[in-house]
Design a protein around this motif. Sequence first.
Motif, mmCIF file in Angstrom:
data_model
loop_
_atom_site.group_PDB
_atom_site.id
_atom_site.type_symbol
_atom_site.label_atom_id
_atom_site.label_comp_id
_atom_site.label_asym_id
_atom_site.label_seq_id
_atom_site.Cartn_x
_atom_site.Cartn_y
_atom_site.Cartn_z
ATOM 1 N N ALA A 175 45.004 65.897 -6.521
ATOM 2 C CA ALA A 175 43.662 65.713 -7.066
ATOM 3 C C ALA A 175 43.109 66.968 -7.726
ATOM 4 C CB ALA A 175 42.711 65.238 -5.966
ATOM 5 N N GLU A 176 43.476 68.131 -7.232
ATOM 6 C CA GLU A 176 42.999 69.376 -7.855
ATOM 7 C C GLU A 176 43.385 69.421 -9.324
ATOM 8 O OE1 GLU A 176 41.158 71.799 -6.951
ATOM 9 O OE2 GLU A 176 41.124 71.937 -4.768
ATOM 10 N N ARG A 177 44.593 69.004 -9.633
ATOM 11 C CA ARG A 177 45.053 69.014 -11.030
ATOM 12 C C ARG A 177 44.260 68.014 -11.862
ATOM 13 N NH1 ARG A 177 48.880 66.552 -14.325
ATOM 14 N NH2 ARG A 177 49.714 65.221 -12.680
ATOM 15 N N ALA A 178 43.953 66.864 -11.284
ATOM 16 C CA ALA A 178 43.176 65.864 -12.009
ATOM 17 C C ALA A 178 41.786 66.390 -12.348
ATOM 18 C CB ALA A 178 43.076 64.588 -11.168
ATOM 19 N N VAL A 182 41.031 59.840 -16.726
ATOM 20 C CA VAL A 182 41.990 60.330 -15.741
ATOM 21 C C VAL A 182 41.843 59.458 -14.495
ATOM 22 C CG1 VAL A 182 42.682 62.274 -14.282
ATOM 23 C CG2 VAL A 182 41.862 62.678 -16.618
ATOM 24 N N LEU A 183 42.975 58.959 -13.984
ATOM 25 C CA LEU A 183 42.974 58.129 -12.800
ATOM 26 C C LEU A 183 43.668 58.831 -11.640
ATOM 27 C CD1 LEU A 183 43.936 54.599 -14.236
ATOM 28 C CD2 LEU A 183 41.667 55.607 -13.962
ATOM 29 N N PRO A 211 41.641 49.355 -21.673
ATOM 30 C CA PRO A 211 41.463 50.592 -20.911
ATOM 31 C C PRO A 211 42.173 51.730 -21.627
ATOM 32 C CG PRO A 211 43.099 49.181 -19.866
ATOM 33 C CD PRO A 211 42.519 48.389 -20.998
ATOM 34 N N CYS A 212 41.563 52.889 -21.640
ATOM 35 C CA CYS A 212 42.164 54.072 -22.270
ATOM 36 C C CYS A 212 42.456 55.099 -21.179
ATOM 37 C CB CYS A 212 41.226 54.646 -23.324
ATOM 38 S SG CYS A 212 40.996 53.555 -24.750
ATOM 39 N N VAL A 213 43.689 55.164 -20.756
ATOM 40 C CA VAL A 213 44.096 56.032 -19.651
ATOM 41 C C VAL A 213 44.793 57.260 -20.204
ATOM 42 C CG1 VAL A 213 45.456 56.197 -17.540
ATOM 43 C CG2 VAL A 213 44.310 54.044 -18.117
ATOM 44 N N ALA A 214 44.223 58.423 -19.963
ATOM 45 C CA ALA A 214 44.815 59.672 -20.418
ATOM 46 C C ALA A 214 45.981 60.087 -19.529
ATOM 47 C CB ALA A 214 43.759 60.777 -20.440
ATOM 48 N N GLU A 215 45.781 59.994 -18.216
ATOM 49 C CA GLU A 215 46.831 60.400 -17.279
ATOM 50 C C GLU A 215 46.540 59.792 -15.908
ATOM 51 O OE1 GLU A 215 49.188 64.441 -15.781
ATOM 52 O OE2 GLU A 215 47.917 64.483 -17.558
ATOM 53 N N VAL A 216 47.615 59.452 -15.206
ATOM 54 C CA VAL A 216 47.526 58.971 -13.835
ATOM 55 C C VAL A 216 48.072 60.073 -12.931
ATOM 56 C CG1 VAL A 216 48.222 57.218 -12.179
ATOM 57 C CG2 VAL A 216 47.824 56.587 -14.569
ATOM 58 N N VAL A 217 47.250 60.518 -11.990
ATOM 59 C CA VAL A 217 47.600 61.643 -11.123
ATOM 60 C C VAL A 217 47.627 61.156 -9.675
ATOM 61 C CG1 VAL A 217 46.913 63.954 -10.341
ATOM 62 C CG2 VAL A 217 46.507 63.253 -12.730
ATOM 63 N N LEU A 219 46.574 46.250 -12.460
ATOM 64 C CA LEU A 219 45.678 46.664 -11.374
ATOM 65 C C LEU A 219 45.370 48.151 -11.476
ATOM 66 C CD1 LEU A 219 44.195 45.874 -8.752
ATOM 67 C CD2 LEU A 219 46.308 46.377 -7.504
ATOM 68 N N LEU A 220 46.355 48.948 -11.818
ATOM 69 C CA LEU A 220 46.144 50.388 -11.966
ATOM 70 C C LEU A 220 45.185 50.682 -13.114
ATOM 71 C CD1 LEU A 220 46.920 53.341 -11.261
ATOM 72 C CD2 LEU A 220 48.821 53.102 -12.870
ATOM 73 N N GLU A 221 45.426 50.099 -14.278
ATOM 74 C CA GLU A 221 44.582 50.355 -15.447
ATOM 75 C C GLU A 221 43.137 49.924 -15.226
ATOM 76 O OE1 GLU A 221 47.575 49.752 -19.239
ATOM 77 O OE2 GLU A 221 46.856 47.973 -18.158
ATOM 78 N N ALA A 222 42.936 48.902 -14.394
ATOM 79 C CA ALA A 222 41.592 48.380 -14.178
ATOM 80 C C ALA A 222 40.652 49.412 -13.585
ATOM 81 C CB ALA A 222 41.654 47.142 -13.273
ATOM 82 N N ALA A 223 41.195 50.433 -12.922
ATOM 83 C CA ALA A 223 40.350 51.495 -12.371
ATOM 84 C C ALA A 223 39.655 52.298 -13.463
ATOM 85 C CB ALA A 223 41.192 52.425 -11.496
#
Length: 334
Positions: free
Chosen positions: A314-317, A330-331, A303-309, A128-132
């Motif tokens: 959110a500022e860092r993302a 970036v998620l 899905p290609c996820v670089a980082e989950v923040v 579910l997370l990666e689907a974003a």
Amino acid sequence: MAVSETLTSLPCSINYGDRMKALQANAGQLSWQTTERPHCGAGQVRIQVAAAGLNRADLLQRKGLYPPPAGVTPVLGLECSGVISEVGAGSAWQVGDEVCALLAGGGMAEEVVVDSQHVLPVPEGVSLLEAAALPEVYATAWLNLFILAQLKPGERVLLHAGASGVGSAAIQLCKALGNPCWVSVGSAERLAYCQSLGAQGGVVRGDNVAALADWAPFDVLLDPVGAAYAELNTRLLALDGRWVLIGLMGGRKVELDLAQMLAKRIHLLGSTLRSRSAEDKAELVSALRSEVWPLLASGQCQPCVAEVVPMADAERAFALLESNQVQGKVLLQL
């Protein structure tokens, strides 16, 4: 610097009545604030958001350079994943369905209401997370390469900014569907990443971008850069080549030799996704479900996820995406 009013518990455990928490930009500053809860009408669904994908459009909107279309919420976020919590009349979705959605805005919130035709199931084998990380990039890649440019099997593709979220999706689609592709990227590490996804090769833009001529001519060119590579693009494209312009990271004004475009019969196609009609997006989402989702379920694409923040950071993302050092998506997670 963290976003003001950080989230301290899961959105499903918070009840604001007719209010909810959402990420908005005020004078360039991000704010996780209470806002009006959207109404779910006929043909729509309400999604309790698990995660939202971060896109360059969000960076521009934060700076006041890319306002949402008329009638669209100012809440940031063009894609999300989550669980359906309410279904409007006329929708075939069910409460409890795990989904992801293509949005015109509103994804960076505890919940979002969206046209049910712009919603997709979470593919088999994808969390579910990666689907974003899926809707915006695969929609962009499919629309521009296979619908607008009418890419045919065996035709050669050049992807500028190949390690981006869209580039990552485009490389995998090209590999799965028989189109050799090459990339321009920002570092040797990112070139290796693109090759691991299926790119034939490419160049690091700080070295010698003109070396792309070694693999030219290209039939289709996907370009989020714009002015900086425009003259080079006309030299790299084949007869009847299609140049699809999807961004202006390298500037908006350039002088071109139109005689070269004329001689090669080059098609220059300007393309945006966010402002397309609801009907156009419904057709695109339907195409994704029939043509691309099976590739994700089979593992040919992913899905290609670089980082989950965390949303609270959110500022860092935003800074991470703006650094241009990201490989994939970036998620932001709630």
